[in-house]
Design an enzyme around this catalytic site. Structure first.
Site, short mmCIF file in Angstrom:
data_model
loop_
_atom_site.label_atom_id
_atom_site.label_comp_id
_atom_site.label_asym_id
_atom_site.label_seq_id
_atom_site.Cartn_x
_atom_site.Cartn_y
_atom_site.Cartn_z
N LYS A 173 -1.01 17.62 -1.17
CA LYS A 173 -0.95 17.05 -2.29
C LYS A 173 -1.31 17.72 -3.38
CE LYS A 173 -3.22 13.57 -0.70
NZ LYS A 173 -3.86 12.16 -0.45
N THR A 204 -5.54 5.82 -11.43
CA THR A 204 -5.11 6.48 -10.48
C THR A 204 -6.00 6.10 -9.21
OG1 THR A 204 -6.64 8.66 -11.00
CG2 THR A 204 -4.22 8.70 -11.63
N GLY A 206 -6.93 5.28 -5.75
CA GLY A 206 -6.18 4.72 -4.41
C GLY A 206 -4.74 5.30 -4.34
N THR A 207 -4.63 6.49 -5.22
CA THR A 207 -3.07 6.95 -4.95
C THR A 207 -3.16 7.58 -3.60
OG1 THR A 207 -4.22 9.13 -6.28
CG2 THR A 207 -2.98 7.65 -7.51
N GLY A 208 -4.02 7.94 -3.15
CA GLY A 208 -4.03 8.86 -1.74
C GLY A 208 -3.67 7.86 -0.73
N CYS A 209 -4.46 6.89 -0.76
CA CYS A 209 -3.95 5.60 0.38
C CYS A 209 -2.76 5.23 0.24
CB CYS A 209 -5.00 4.36 0.08
SG CYS A 209 -6.87 4.82 -0.01
#
Length: 266
Positions: A173, A204, A206-209
């Protein structure tokens, strides 16, 4: 209805972890199943406490899910100790789980360390080789590849290294001052860039989750990996662009239902 299992920690602020995964999977038209690895005291600014599930109880949760409602995909997020990682790996092999997406959560967006040092070897030795896809951010890719990443070429080198080392696809990412929002999918010796635009949204958390859960949801629905990544990026971009603000630092999970359900059931 297709199903997806999230194995992750609970976020008391509702913007990341299990709560984010459930919201994302629901909005993407799959039924969310859960196995909780830890309770956390956290919000958008950091993690102040972690209370782990025991390996024995985590195993009971996984047995309960797999023996009743077999998941069409599995997303794995925060797992902070070696014992829990061993349990997950053993159960995934036992039940021959499919479409495993691992978000190798080592460092939160806020910078907090979420993985104990002695758990890194268990993660890389036991869990990552079972994955169909890994979704590291730049700091996590640097750890997994053992190299510094300062540009797009560095992302390609790291993704290639991680893919070859663990025998799976890697979505490296972007962000972290490397590029706007361009992600690199590396698999079978070749890379594909998924271009994006940085959205000026401070929320932003929690964007990875969100991204990994959206990918798992699309894999569960039968889309191939490229399409699943593309749809997931479209989804999270829409969530961020909605600009809903619940207060200081609220995460993109809080924006999911501003999307008017356009992804649900398709």
């Amino acid at each position: 209805m297709k199903t997806a299992l999230t194995i992750a920690g609970s976020d008391s602020s509702g913007g990341a972890g299990i709560q984010a995964d459930i919201k994302t999977m629901t909005a993407n038209g799959v039924f969310a199943l859960t196995a909780i690895t830890a309770l956390t005291a956290q919000n958008t600014t950091g993690v102040t406490g972690i209370f782990e599930t025991s390996p024995e109880f985590l195993a009971q949760q996984l047995d309960a899910v797999f023996t009743d409602i077999y998941p069409d995909a599995v997303k794995i997020g925060m797992v902070s100790s070696a014992g829990l990682i061993h349990t997950i790996a053993q159960k995934l092999r036992q039940y021959e789980a499919k479409h495993i997406v691992v978000d190798p959560v080592m460092v939160a967006t806020s910078g907090s360390r979420l993985l104990q040092a002695d758990a890194v070897a268990a993660l890389t030795g036991q869990l990552l080789p079972l994955a169909e896809l890994l979704t590291p951010n730049i700091p996590e890719a640097e750890i997994l590849a053992g190299m510094s990443i300062t540009d797009a070429a560095g992302m390609e080198a790291a993704a290639r290294c991680i893919s070859e080392r663990y025998g799976c696809a890697v979505l490296c990412k972007g962000g972290h001052q490397i590029n706007d929002a361009d992600d690199l999918l590396w698999r079978s010796g070749t890379g594909k860039w998924f271009r994006g635009r940085r959205i000026d949204n401070p929320n932003t958390h929690g964007t990875g989750c969100t991204l990994s859960s959206a990918i798992a949801s699309n894999l569960a629905k039968g889309y191939d990996l490229d399409t699943s990544v593309e749809r997931a990026k479209e989804y999270i971009s829409g969530a961020l662009a909605a600009m809903l603000d619940l207060g200081k630092g609220s995460g993109p999970m809080n924006h999911m239902f501003a999307l008017k359900g356009e992804f649900v059931g398709d």
